[in-house]
Structure formats: structure tokens, C-alpha cells
Motif scaffolding. Structure first.
Motif, short mmCIF file in Angstrom:
data_model
loop_
_atom_site.label_atom_id
_atom_site.label_comp_id
_atom_site.label_asym_id
_atom_site.label_seq_id
_atom_site.Cartn_x
_atom_site.Cartn_y
_atom_site.Cartn_z
N MET A 105 10.19 -14.88 18.41
CA MET A 105 9.80 -15.40 19.72
C MET A 105 10.52 -16.70 20.03
O MET A 105 11.16 -17.33 19.17
CB MET A 105 8.29 -15.59 19.80
N VAL A 106 10.41 -17.12 21.28
CA VAL A 106 11.05 -18.34 21.74
C VAL A 106 10.12 -19.03 22.73
O VAL A 106 9.41 -18.38 23.49
CB VAL A 106 12.42 -18.03 22.39
N ALA A 107 10.11 -20.35 22.68
CA ALA A 107 9.27 -21.13 23.58
C ALA A 107 10.12 -21.68 24.72
O ALA A 107 11.30 -22.00 24.55
CB ALA A 107 8.59 -22.27 22.84
N VAL A 108 9.52 -21.79 25.90
CA VAL A 108 10.18 -22.33 27.09
C VAL A 108 9.30 -23.43 27.67
O VAL A 108 8.08 -23.27 27.75
CB VAL A 108 10.42 -21.25 28.15
N ARG B 288 10.60 -9.23 32.57
CA ARG B 288 11.87 -8.52 32.58
C ARG B 288 12.65 -8.71 31.29
O ARG B 288 13.39 -7.81 30.87
CB ARG B 288 12.70 -9.00 33.77
N THR B 289 12.52 -9.86 30.65
CA THR B 289 13.38 -10.17 29.51
C THR B 289 12.68 -10.14 28.16
O THR B 289 13.35 -10.16 27.13
CB THR B 289 14.00 -11.57 29.70
N ALA B 290 11.35 -10.12 28.15
CA ALA B 290 10.61 -10.17 26.88
C ALA B 290 9.74 -8.93 26.73
O ALA B 290 9.39 -8.27 27.71
CB ALA B 290 9.76 -11.44 26.81
N ALA C 264 7.93 -13.06 23.27
CA ALA C 264 8.22 -12.26 22.08
C ALA C 264 9.41 -11.35 22.40
O ALA C 264 9.37 -10.58 23.36
CB ALA C 264 7.00 -11.43 21.68
N LEU C 265 10.48 -11.46 21.59
CA LEU C 265 11.72 -10.75 21.86
C LEU C 265 11.87 -9.56 20.92
O LEU C 265 11.23 -9.51 19.86
CB LEU C 265 12.91 -11.71 21.70
N GLU D 167 19.91 -13.68 27.50
CA GLU D 167 19.54 -13.13 28.80
C GLU D 167 18.45 -13.96 29.46
O GLU D 167 18.46 -14.19 30.68
CB GLU D 167 19.08 -11.69 28.64
N LEU D 168 17.49 -14.43 28.66
CA LEU D 168 16.41 -15.26 29.19
C LEU D 168 16.96 -16.58 29.74
O LEU D 168 16.56 -17.03 30.81
CB LEU D 168 15.38 -15.53 28.10
#
Length: 536
Positions: free
Chosen positions: A318-321, A341-343, A360-361, A372-373
Motif C-alpha cells: 500500500m501507499v499513503a497520500v 480507478r488506480t487502487a 492498497a495496490l 499511475e497514481l
């Protein structure tokens, strides 16, 4: 009385420009104006609310591609702009045929000014007329909001609450869920819900039909042009999540501006009414709790407990924004669309001026999905000064606080001006930071004091820094770009907009100052590190 486009075109300030209607002539007589605005920015659509007469000198259109011009017209039409005026002349000889076709297809009035006139004079004259009308609209909108609040307090149904607004603006209303289910409807006095003038069955019934407009700013999503009235769609949020859409069908002789203002003014009342009938689900509550726990650095067991309830697998990559903006609540809907759309799974949460998100990717291709995100976030319509950071990939929910923390550190550095030289300028009003590109800066900021950093930079680049100070040259910038390009001289020359021969001369001077060509030696990494630290 509403101020119409054809009336404004006959005003002395506009007739002096010798205006000609090039497209959308059928909509001119019925188009009501809300404001006159001037802008040369092609990405202006997300910042408009609908009903504007947009003036442009065409400077940006001269260098834009045909595809970009068509997209410009399409975005303005989708936003509900009243009309687009383009001044032709020395810079733009004539209106591109692609724009004329696109405007005609979209029903957007496109007007050519064949003589140069001061836009400020038009804006002052027409906007002064519109201001008095706006005051009346606001007063009536406040009356509608107050009466709807009284109905809500008395426990009235959605139909009864909507009937108050319908009676004041003289339009047919329908409130639909994002899945297309009718939650309530009302018509003006003498016309029952679902009667003549009701919105068509497919208008705004799909979630993907939602426009750019933010939900809590009460801006319309899409708005139709035409002589048979107008459709105004306004998103209605519950706890910051778009949960319904108010569809206002204004008859041809109705006041579109009043409907737009009053509809937007009453969104909060409708949100409260929906909240009473649509309590938040477990997944939404768990998602909010999870992000609050991630942000506060809770114990891993707590994150493991909340993650499944929020629909996010604890073992996912996962990645945080983090988005810092004055419109964090309004941006949440647009952010959720990007995440969807991206996750694979995601959650978002607004914490004052910060919009936090966790995505979550896919396990296979997580790096590509993250790229892409980042690209998608660069297209997010934001207010000036908005800063967004995408954290590094986290291997499971236990690493999510680290990803979020790294994103916040990057934002702190950027907002303090520390990363001015390390972050490339943006063509938009906002900045999107890819934290993976700032690993050196984050490491130095967290673990190296200012003194040791300055000493290291001075030892590696002292002669170059002195040369720039004495000669007002840009050797440090040249070296930094050359190193960032992988020592690709041709690419660095293109980025610096200099001839390759000039680039070779600069590099030769840099090598003389630094003790020789660093390629093939252990000094290359040290010099590259020094240029990155110098940016701090």
C-alpha cells in the motif's frame, strides 16, 4: 429579471468588439449569465461554477494543439459555462474550425470578438448589473434554506423538504442516490412530483456521470444548454462522501441562476436529511478509524484489527497520500474517484487542512500502479497552493504509518521552501511530490544536521559555489541536472536549453574546478549527493 446572453451582446461595451456568434446560436436567447470572467488559462474549467461569460484573448489557444482546444471547449460546456468569447486579431487570426465544431456539438455559445476592446470595461459594466441580481438570489436562497431547515426539524419527508425549494425556484426537483434510486422529488406549485417537466429517467442516474464540481462547495456538476430549459446537477455528500445528486429541471422561462444559487445553498440541509436516513456503514467508519490510527502511529495490533474491517487486506502492498489544501473536504470526492480507478482497495479521511488516503495496490505491479497514481493526482483540479505527496510503498498495514510520515516530511520540507531547488516547477496551481524522488533530501533532513550538510557540500563543491557567487554563473545547476540525467550531456543540454557545445564548455569548467572528470571514479556519487544536499 434574469440577465440573458442576447441582452448582454447588445450592450455597448460588447458591440464595440464587433461580436459574431460562431457556434451555439440556438442557445443564446435562453442562456442566463451569472458572472463575466476573463482568463487565458486553458485549465480554468474546474475553477468555474457555471453560468459564466468567459472572455479570452486567445494567447494560450495559439500554441495549443487542436486536441487541446477541443478539450478546452468540452470542459467548459460540461462545467455549464454560459458562453465563451474569443478575441481574434494579431495573435489569433481566426477561430479554429475544430473549436467551432466542438462548441456546436456541445451547444456552447462561441462568440468571436473581431475588434480589440478592454475586457476590464466589459466585466465592470456587466458584473455591476449581475451583482444586484445576485443579492436578490442570495436572499431568496437563504429563505429557502431556512424554510427547509424548519421542515427538517419537524421531521418532514424528503418530498416535503424538496417541495419548499421547488416552490421558491419554480423548478422540478429529484434527489437520487449514486446508484440511481429516487430518494425524493417535488415540483413547483401546481405540478406534482414526476409530472410535466420532471428530469428524464437517465439524467444523472449513473455515478460516473458526476461532474468536476466539489460536493461541499455546492458547485454544479453538469448543466445542460438549450432552449427547452436547463438541467442542473448538484452532488450532495454525507460525511464528505457523495451519496446523492440533486437534479433541478428549470423550465425555459425559469431563472437558472436562482435555481443554481438556491440549490447550492440548500445542500447542507439535504445532507443532514440524508444523514438521518443513511447512517454511515461499517466499512466507512472503519476506514476513518484506520486512517486516524495510521496518522497517530498506533500499535501494529490496532492497525491489524482495523484493516480488514475497512476492506483493506493487512498484508497488501500500500501507499499513503497526503494533500494539504484549504479545500480538503471538497477534494475528497475527486480523490476517491482516483483511488477507485488506480487502487484495489482504499480509504480516505479529512483531518482539518489535510486529506489523507491509503491505497492498497496489486501485489504484482505495485510500483507501476503507484506511478499511475502519481500521474492521476497531477490531473486533480486543486486550488492554488495545494501540495500533495505520495509516500513510498509500504509492505503491509504495519508500514503504512511510515509511508504516511515520509509523505508529511516531504510536504514539510516543500512548504518551508527547503525543496525549492529540488522540486521542478509545476505548470498547474498545485504541486505533487513523489516521495521516492526525494529519498536523499528526506534522509538528510531527518538524520543530518545543517552544519554537517553544509560542511560536506563545501568540501565537495566549494570551488563551484565560489565561481557561481563571483561570476553569477549557474555551474551548480548545470552539474546537478547533468548528474540527475545519468551524465547524459545531450539530455542535460536540452533541459537547460543550451547548445551541446556550450554544455561541453560548462562541464569542462566544472571538471577543472572539481579536480577532473568524476566519471569512472568514486567521486561521482559524492558529487551527486552534494548537489542534492546543496538544494536543501
Amino acid at each position: 429579471m434574469p440577465i440573458k446572453l442576447d441582452e448582454v451582446l447588445n450592450h455597448a461595451t460588447l458591440t464595440a468588439a464587433d461580436p459574431v456568434i460562431r457556434a451555439g446560436a440556438a442557445a443564446v436567447a435562453g442562456t442566463q449569465l451569472r458572472w463575466v470572467h476573463s482568463s487565458e488559462v486553458l485549465d480554468i474549467a474546474p475553477l468555474l461554477s457555471g453560468g459564466e461569460l468567459l472572455l479570452t484573448g486567445g494567447d494560450a489557444l495559439v500554441t495549443a494543439s487542436d486536441a487541446r482546444r477541443v478539450e478546452y471547449v468540452r470542459q467548459l460546456a460540461e462545467r455549464g459555462v454560459g458562453a465563451l468569447v474569443v478575441e481574434t486579431g494579431q495573435r489569433l487570426a481566426s477561430l479554429p474550425s475544430s473549436m467551432v465544431r466542438a462548441a456546436e456539438e456541445a451547444g456552447l455559445p462561441l462568440i468571436e470578438f473581431r475588434k480589440v476592446v478592454p475586457f476590464v470595461g466589459i466585466m465592470q459594466a456587466i458584473n455591476s448589473m449581475l451583482v444586484s441580481e445576485s443579492v436578490t438570489h442570495l436572499r431568496r436562497a437563504d429563505e429557502a434554506s431556512h424554510e427547509m431547515a424548519v421542515e427538517l426539524a419537524h421531521g418532514s419527508s424528503l418530498d416535503q423538504i424538496l417541495a419548499v425549494l421547488a416552490g421558491i425556484i419554480g423548478a422540478t426537483l429529484e434527489l437520487r442516490s449514486v446508484s440511481g434510486v429516487t430518494l425524493g422529488s417535488a415540483g413547483p406549485e401546481g405540478a406534482g412530483p414526476g409530472g410535466a417537466g420532471s428530469p428524464p429517467e437517465d439524467a444523472g442516474s449513473r455515478p460516473e456521470d458526476a461532474g468536476h464540481g466539489s460536493v461541499s462547495e455546492h458547485q454544479p456538476g453538469t448543466e445542460g444548454h438549450g432552449t427547452d430549459g436547463a438541467l442542473i446537477n448538484i452532488d450532495v455528500p454525507v460525511r464528505g462522501v457523495p451519496s446523492a445528486r440533486l437534479i433541478i429541471n428549470v423550465p425555459a422561462d425559469g431563472d437558472v441562476n436562482l435555481a443554481r444559487v438556491a440549490g447550492g445553498r440548500c445542500v447542507d440541509i439535504l445532507s443532514l436529511a440524508l444523514l438521518q436516513r443513511m447512517p454511515p456503514g461499517l466499512k466507512e467508519v472503519a476506514g476513518t478509524a484506520l486512517l486516524r490510527a495510521v496518522s497517530s502511529g498506533s500499535q501494529p495490533w490496532r492497525l491489524q484489527q482495523l484493516s480488514p474491517a475497512a476492506g483493506i487486506p493487512a498484508a497488501a502492498t500500500m501507499v499513503a497520500v497526503v494533500v494539504r489544501t484549504s479545500t480538503s473536504q471538497q477534494l475528497r470526492a475527486a480523490m476517491d474517484k482516483i483511488l477507485k480507478r488506480t487502487a484495489q482497495q482504499s480509504a480516505s479521511y479529512v483531518d482539518n487542512a489535510e486529506l489523507l488516503a491509503l491505497a492498497a495496490l496489486p501485489f504484482d505491479g505495485a510500483a507501476a500502479a503507484r506511478t499511475e497514481l502519481v500521474s492521476a493526482l497531477q490531473e486533480l483540479p486543486v486550488e492554488p497552493g495545494t501540495m500533495t505527496a505520495v509516500g513510498p510503498l509500504a509492505a503491509g498495514i504495519e508500514d503504512a504509518p511510515w509511508s504516511l510520515s515520509e509523505a508529511k516530511i516531504a510536504l514539510d520540507l516543500a512548504s518551508s521552501g527547503t525543496l525549492t531547488a529540488a522540486v521542478p516547477p509545476s505548470d498547474t496551481d498545485g504541486v505533487v511530490l513523489d516521495v521516492e524522488n526525494l529519498a536523499v533530501e528526506r534522509l538528510a533532513a531527518q538524520h543530518l544536521g545543517q552544519g554537517p550538510r553544509q560542511d560536506f557540500v563545501r568540501r565537495q563543491l566549494g570551488p563551484v559555489l565560489d565561481h557561481d557567487a563571483r561570476r553569477n554563473s549557474r555551474l551548480l545547476q548545470t552539474l546537478s541536472i547533468w548528474l540527475d540525467s545519468g551524465c547524459n550531456t545531450a539530455q542535460a543540454a536540452r533541459e537547460l536549453h543550451v547548445e551541446r557545445q556550450s554544455m561541453h564548455h560548462r562541464l569542462q569548467r566544472i571538471f577543472e574546478l572539481c579536480g577532473g572528470d568524476p566519471r569512472g571514479s568514486g567521486r561521482l556519487a559524492a558529487l551527486h549527493l552534494a548537489t542534492r544536499l546543496a538544494a536543501l
